[in-house]
Design an enzyme around this catalytic site. Structure first.
Site, PDB file in Angstrom:
ATOM      1  N   GLU A   1      -5.841  -8.399   0.906  1.00 37.55           N
ATOM      2  CA  GLU A   1      -6.385  -8.217   2.157  1.00 37.55           C
ATOM      3  C   GLU A   1      -7.740  -7.864   2.068  1.00 37.55           C
ATOM      4  OE1 GLU A   1      -4.681  -4.791   4.621  1.00 37.55           O
ATOM      5  OE2 GLU A   1      -2.529  -5.499   4.162  1.00 37.55           O
TER       6      GLU A   1
ATOM      7  N   GLU B   1       0.658  -1.348   0.029  1.00 35.91           N
ATOM      8  CA  GLU B   1      -0.031   0.118   0.071  1.00 35.91           C
ATOM      9  C   GLU B   1       0.709   1.257  -0.079  1.00 35.91           C
ATOM     10  OE1 GLU B   1      -2.529  -0.169   3.386  1.00 35.91           O
ATOM     11  OE2 GLU B   1      -4.029  -1.705   2.317  1.00 35.91           O
TER      12      GLU B   1
HETATM   13  C1  PNW Z   1      -4.335  -1.846   5.531  1.00 36.40           C
HETATM   14  N1  PNW Z   1      -7.655   3.652   4.115  1.00 36.40           N
HETATM   15  O1  PNW Z   1      -4.175  -0.525   6.021  1.00 36.40           O
HETATM   16  C2  PNW Z   1      -2.818  -2.239   6.197  1.00 36.40           C
HETATM   17  O2  PNW Z   1      -2.204  -2.899   5.267  1.00 36.40           O
HETATM   18  C3  PNW Z   1      -3.198  -2.876   7.396  1.00 36.40           C
HETATM   19  O3  PNW Z   1      -1.761  -3.076   8.041  1.00 36.40           O
HETATM   20  C4  PNW Z   1      -4.285  -2.338   8.291  1.00 36.40           C
HETATM   21  O4  PNW Z   1      -4.348  -2.966   9.433  1.00 36.40           O
HETATM   22  C5  PNW Z   1      -5.512  -2.971   7.432  1.00 36.40           C
HETATM   23  O5  PNW Z   1      -5.540  -2.087   6.280  1.00 36.40           O
HETATM   24  C6  PNW Z   1      -6.466  -2.452   8.361  1.00 36.40           C
HETATM   25  O6  PNW Z   1      -6.621  -0.959   8.306  1.00 36.40           O
HETATM   26  C7  PNW Z   1      -5.187   0.759   5.456  1.00 36.40           C
HETATM   27  O7  PNW Z   1      -7.612   4.691   4.816  1.00 36.40           O
HETATM   28  C8  PNW Z   1      -5.148   1.851   6.158  1.00 36.40           C
HETATM   29  O8  PNW Z   1      -7.985   3.477   3.030  1.00 36.40           O
HETATM   30  C9  PNW Z   1      -5.983   2.721   5.632  1.00 36.40           C
HETATM   31  C10 PNW Z   1      -6.665   2.693   4.358  1.00 36.40           C
HETATM   32  C11 PNW Z   1      -6.457   1.340   3.910  1.00 36.40           C
HETATM   33  C12 PNW Z   1      -5.948   0.499   4.393  1.00 36.40           C
END
Ligand code: PNW
EC number: 3.2.1.21
Length: 450
Positions: free
Chosen positions: A352, A167
Site C-alpha cells: 500500500e 497491519e
Molecule cells: C491502512 N497509521 O491503514 C489500511 O490498510 C487501509 O485499509 C487504509 O484505508 C489505508 O491505510 C489508509 O489509511 C492505516 O496511523 C491506518 O499509521 C493508519 C495508519 C497506517 C495505515
C-alpha cells in the site's frame, strides 16, 4: 541526463483495496456480521454516521471494476476476503456463496491478465468470534487457521499470492488501545495480548498454507521510519520506543523469533513474556513481506503521550495529506533498505502507498484534477526505484487505492482513490492520477524520468 526509471520486467503494478471498505452488501448471500458491521452502526463511532452497507457497491459491480483495472493496465490487484462471508459464524459451516463471490472476482482478474493477491484478514473479524472474546481468546489462532485453510483449498489453484494479516499494528493500536477502530476497546493489557494472538494466528496460517498451498504467502505490515526530532538523548530514546512499537514489534517475532526489548518499557506490567513454543510458531519462513508506507515519524519525547512517551512532531515547511500525514518519500527508500539491512534478503512488495487529498464529491464534466496526488505518487514511485537501485528486492507496488472508499472511522470524506466515486450515483470517474499511473505502468516506470 535524467536517471532511467525503468523497473524490472517482472515488477507487478497493482492497486489495493479491502472488503469492508469497498464491497457493500456485507450481509448478502448468507454472510455473517463482522465487528465492522457492529462498530459502524454504533452511534458516535463513525464520521458522519457513514458505514459499509453500500460503500462502492463493488460486490455487485466487481466486473466493471475489473474493467477499470484493465484500462489502467494493472498487472496485479490486492483485495481482501471477508471472513464472515466464508464462515458466517467465524468457524464451522462454510458459506459456498461467499466463496463463489471471490472465485468469480479472481476469475475475472485472471481473464484480464491481472494477478490476484488475496489478504485473509483486513480487520473484519466475524462478530460471532468477537462474542467469544475475539483476538483476546487464545483459540483465535486456531479459528484463523481454519478459515485460512478453507480459503486456500477453494482458491489456491487461482490465487498465487496470499497475505495472512493486514497491519497488525493498526488492529491493536486502533482497535484495542485507542478505541478508534473496531472493536473500540481501550486497554494496554488487551493490546499486548492481541498483538501476540494476531502473530500466533499469522504463524498458524502460514503453517496451514505449507500443508495445502502451492504458491506464496506473506505478512503485510505498515512501517514508519522513525527519526529523532533532535540529538537529545530523550528524543533518541523516544525514537527507539516508537520504532519498536510500530515496526519491530511485528517484524522481530515474525522474522527473528523474539519481541523487541523495549516492549516492557512501553507497556510495563501489561507486557508478558510469552512461551518459547509460541514464538517458534510465529517465526514461520514466509515467502515475501508486504510493506504499507504512508509517512514517517519525526519523533520527540513527550511524557504525557501514553503509553509510548513519544510523539510525532509536525514539520512546519512540509506538505500534509488530508489524513494529516507528512509527505516524505525518502522514508520509503529508507524503510525498504532498513528491512534488508535488519532482516536480510526477503522479497518485498509495497502493498500500500497513496494519499488522501481533497477531491470534490461530484466529478466535473472534464474529470477530476488531482495534481497533489500525482505529485505524491511520482515522488514515492521514484523512492521505490531508488530502493531497488540500493539493493532492496522489491517485486511490486500496490497503490492505495483503486477507488475512493470507506476510510474506516473517517468515513467517505477522505478520498484515497485514483478513481473517483460519486456516492450518490456510485459512478466511477478515473482521476488525472489514474491516467498518470497508467502511463507509468505502460512505460515500465520510464515516464517517471521526465
Ligand atoms: C491502512 N497509521 O491503514 C489500511 O490498510 C487501509 O485499509 C487504509 O484505508 C489505508 O491505510 C489508509 O489509511 C492505516 O496511523 C491506518 O499509521 C493508519 C495508519 C497506517 C495505515
Amino acid at each position: 541526463m535524467p536517471e532511467n526509471m525503468r523497473f524490472p520486467e517482472t515488477f507487478l503494478w497493482g492497486c489495493a483495496t479491502s472488503a469492508y471498505q469497498i464491497e457493500g452488501s456485507p450481509l448478502a448471500d448468507g454472510a455473517g456480521p463482522s465487528i465492522w458491521e457492529r462498530f459502524a452502526h454504533t452511534p458516535g463511532m463513525m464520521h458522519n454516521d457513514d458505514h459499509g452497507d453500500i460503500a462502492c457497491d463493488h460486490y455487485h459491480r466487481f466486473r466493471d471494476d475489473v474493467k477499470l483495472m484493465r484500462d489502467l493496465g494493472l498487472t496485479s490487484y490486492r483485495f481482501s476476503i471477508a471472513w464472515a462471508r466464508i464462515l458466517p459464524a467465524g468457524t464451522g459451516a462454510v458459506n459456498q456463496k461467499g466463496l463463489d463471490f471471490y472465485r468469480q472476482l479472481v476469475d475475472a482478474l485472471r481473464e484480464g491478465g491481472i494477478t490476484p493477491m488475496a489478504t485473509l484478514y483486513h480487520w473484519d473479524l466475524p462478530e460471532a468470534l468477537d462474542d467469544r472474546g475475539g483476538w483476546l481468546n487464545r483459540d483465535s489462532a486456531d479459528w484463523f487457521a481454519e478459515y485460512a485453510t478453507t480459503c486456500f483449498e477453494a482458491l489456491d489453484d487461482r490465487v498465487p499470492l496470499w497475505v495472512t494479516l493486514n497491519e497488525p499494528w493498526v488492529v491493536t493500536d486502533g482497535g484495542y488501545l485507542h478505541g478508534v477502530l473496531a472493536p473500540g476497546h481501550r486497554s494496554p493489557y488487551e493490546t499486548a495480548r492481541v498483538t501476540h494472538h494476531l502473530m500466533r494466528a499469522h504463524g498458524a496460517a502460514v503453517q496451514a498454507y505449507r500443508a495445502v498451498g502451492k504458491h506464496q504467502i506473506g505478512l503485510v505490515v505498515n512501517l514508519e521510519p522513525k527519526y529523532p526530532a533532535s540529538d537529545r538523548a530523550e528524543d533518541r530514546a523516544a525514537t527507539q520506543r516508537a520504532d519498536a512499537y510500530m515496526n519491530r514489534q511485528y517484524l522481530d517475532p515474525a522474522l527473528k523469533g523474539s519481541y523487541p526489548p523495549e516492549m516492557r518499557d512501553i507497556f510495563g506490567d501489561a507486557w508478558r513474556d510469552w512461551p518459547a513454543a509460541d514464538l517458534e510458531q510465529i517465526r514461520q519462513p514466509i515467502d515475501f513481506l508486504g510493506v504499507n508506507y504512508y509517512t514517517r515519524g519525526l519523533t520527540a519525547h513527550d511524557a504525557t503521550a501514553w503509553p509510548l512517551r513519544a510523539r510525532t512532531r509536525r514539520v512546519p515547511q512540509a506538505t500534509y495529506t488530508e489524513t494529516d500525514w507528512e509527505v516524505y518519500e525518502q522514508g520509503l527508500t529508507d524503510i525498504l533498505t532498513w528491512v534488508k539491512q535488519r532482516y536480510g534478503d526477503i522479497p518485498l512488495y509495497v502493498t500500500e502507498n497513496g494519499a488522501a487529498f481533497y477531491d470534490p464529491p461530484v466529478a466535473a464534466a472534464d474529470g477530476v484534477h488531482d495534481p497533489l496526488r500525482i505529485d505524491y505518487l511520482r515522488r514515492h514511485l521514484r523512492a521505490v526505484h531508488k530502493a531497488i537501485a540500493q539493493g532492496a528486492d522489491v517485486r511490486g507496488y500496490y497503490l492505495w487505492s483503486l477507488l475512493d472508499n470507506l476510510e474506516w472511522s473517517l468515513g467517505f470524506a477522505k478520498r484515497f482513490g485514483i478513481v473517483h466515486v460519486n456516492y450518490e450515483t456510485l459512478q466511477r470517474t478515473p482521476k488525472d492520477s489514474a491516467k498518470f499511473y497508467a502511463e507509468v505502468i505502460a512505460s515500465h516506470g520510464e515516464s517517471l524520468s521526465d
